[in-house]
Design an enzyme around this catalytic site. Structure first.
Site, PDB file in Angstrom:
ATOM      1  N   LEU A  65      25.211  44.667  -0.946  1.00  0.00           N
ATOM      2  CA  LEU A  65      26.190  44.769  -2.022  1.00  0.00           C
ATOM      3  C   LEU A  65      25.793  45.869  -3.005  1.00  0.00           C
ATOM      4  CD1 LEU A  65      26.526  40.916  -2.415  1.00  0.00           C
ATOM      5  CD2 LEU A  65      28.315  42.445  -1.543  1.00  0.00           C
ATOM      6  N   PRO A  66      26.747  46.382  -3.801  1.00  0.00           N
ATOM      7  CA  PRO A  66      26.483  47.622  -4.545  1.00  0.00           C
ATOM      8  C   PRO A  66      25.650  47.517  -5.814  1.00  0.00           C
ATOM      9  CG  PRO A  66      28.768  46.940  -4.811  1.00  0.00           C
ATOM     10  CD  PRO A  66      28.166  46.041  -3.776  1.00  0.00           C
ATOM     11  N   THR A  92      19.939  47.626  -2.742  1.00  0.00           N
ATOM     12  CA  THR A  92      18.990  48.173  -3.718  1.00  0.00           C
ATOM     13  C   THR A  92      19.396  47.609  -5.067  1.00  0.00           C
ATOM     14  OG1 THR A  92      18.751  50.196  -2.416  1.00  0.00           O
ATOM     15  CG2 THR A  92      17.985  50.273  -4.699  1.00  0.00           C
ATOM     16  N   LYS A 167      11.500  50.825  -2.476  1.00  0.00           N
ATOM     17  CA  LYS A 167      12.769  51.548  -2.297  1.00  0.00           C
ATOM     18  C   LYS A 167      13.073  52.452  -3.481  1.00  0.00           C
ATOM     19  CE  LYS A 167      16.701  52.961  -0.858  1.00  0.00           C
ATOM     20  NZ  LYS A 167      17.940  52.198  -0.882  1.00  0.00           N
ATOM     21  N   LYS A 236      22.666  54.454 -10.575  1.00  0.00           N
ATOM     22  CA  LYS A 236      22.260  53.055 -10.706  1.00  0.00           C
ATOM     23  C   LYS A 236      20.827  52.862 -10.235  1.00  0.00           C
ATOM     24  CE  LYS A 236      22.857  50.365  -7.402  1.00  0.00           C
ATOM     25  NZ  LYS A 236      22.083  49.890  -6.218  1.00  0.00           N
TER      26      LYS A 236
END
Length: 293
Positions: A65-66, A92, A167, A236
């Site tokens: 999901l974003p 992420t 990440k 983000k």
């Protein structure tokens, strides 16, 4: 037979979910887009109907999901329907959320893994993603074989958020490569050098990096700026890295400059801009026409 759930069938989630098919388990999928669900059902998945249904029927649930808030809300819906044995977040979404989810899920006897991926849409399609994983080592043998179907998993430790920190560090380097390549290429182009030949030279020398090898040939040299990852999501991710670095007392001046550059990309080219549009901003600053062909 294990029942697997997959929540989030976007440009990354859909091919990852597809790579989980065909090994004997039942795969339930859900997304806010009915078309995305239909695409996976056509390949052999079952439509769950809701995030809560995944929690009710699945032993292992994956999310892709974003944003952190969307991940948090989606997992709250998952556990409102039941208690899967394992929840594995491929998004992420940052170490802070991973730590929060660990506490929320542990209280219900659910194991939590954070497993963000790197490699882009092509990596998702070809199952070559690098997957950075944090979570309980005792349950790692239950998760690793599934992750191996979508890429190459690296177990980073049991600390919640270990995969997320790895990440974010990876993304900083990736974005820095784009920004620095944009500056180097702008210098060369302003001097009259051929852009395509310059990329050949860089890839034959010590300046080679992920941007020169992949992003420039695919999205910058042809001036399409459509590599497949948005500047908005890049910003983000960079802000998540800056927040975590501040909490740990680690200065990230390059990260701050990358965030400022991405802010300019979004202000100039809109919310749908690809992260390779960083090159256009650098070129425009040097007086080059960013719309040239």
């Amino acid at each position: 037979m294990t029942t697997i759930g997959f929540l989030g069938l976007g440009r990354m989630g859909a091919p990852m979910a597809a790579n989980l098919l065909g090994q004997g388990e039942t795969l339930l999928v859900h997304d806010i887009s009915p078309a995305a669900v239909e695409g996976l059902v056509a390949k052999g998945a079952e439509a769950a109907g809701s995030a809560a249904a995944l929690g009710e029927r699945c032993e292992i649930v994956f999310t892709s999901l974003p944003t952190p808030n969307i991940v948090r809300q989606a997992i709250a819906e998952v556990i409102s329907g039941g208690s899967p044995r394992i929840v594995c977040d491929l998004s992420t979404s940052g170490p802070k959320l991973a730590q929060d989810l660990h506490e929320i899920l542990a209280a219900r006897g659910i194991a939590s893994f954070d497993a963000p991926v790197s490699g882009g849409i092509r990596g998702a399609e070809q199952a070559t993603l690098a997957i950075m994983v944090g979570g309980p080592e005792a349950l790692w043998p239950h998760v690793e074989p599934l992750l191996q179907r979508i890429g190459r998993p690296f177990f980073m430790g049991e600390t919640p958020g270990a995969g997320q920190v790895a990440k974010l560090a990876n993304n900083l380097l990736s974005l820095a490569a784009i920004a620095t390549t944009a500056e180097a290429m702008t210098l060369a182009i302003k001097a009259g050098l051929d852009p395509a030949r310059m990329i050949e030279v860089l890839n034959a020398g010590t300046g080679a990096n992920s941007a020169t090898r992949d992003k420039w040939p695919r999205a910058v040299l042809p001036r399409t700026f459509d590599f497949g990852f948005s500047a908005q999501l890049s910003l983000k991710d960079t802000r998540l890295a800056l927040e975590e670095a501040e909490a740990m007392g680690v200065p990230l001046p390059t990260g701050e400059r990358l965030a400022a550059l991405l802010d300019r990309v979004l202000a100039t080219y809109g919310d749908d801009a690809d992260f390779t549009a960083m090159a256009k901003v650098v070129e425009a600053d040097a007086g080059l026409d960013p719309e040239r062909r």
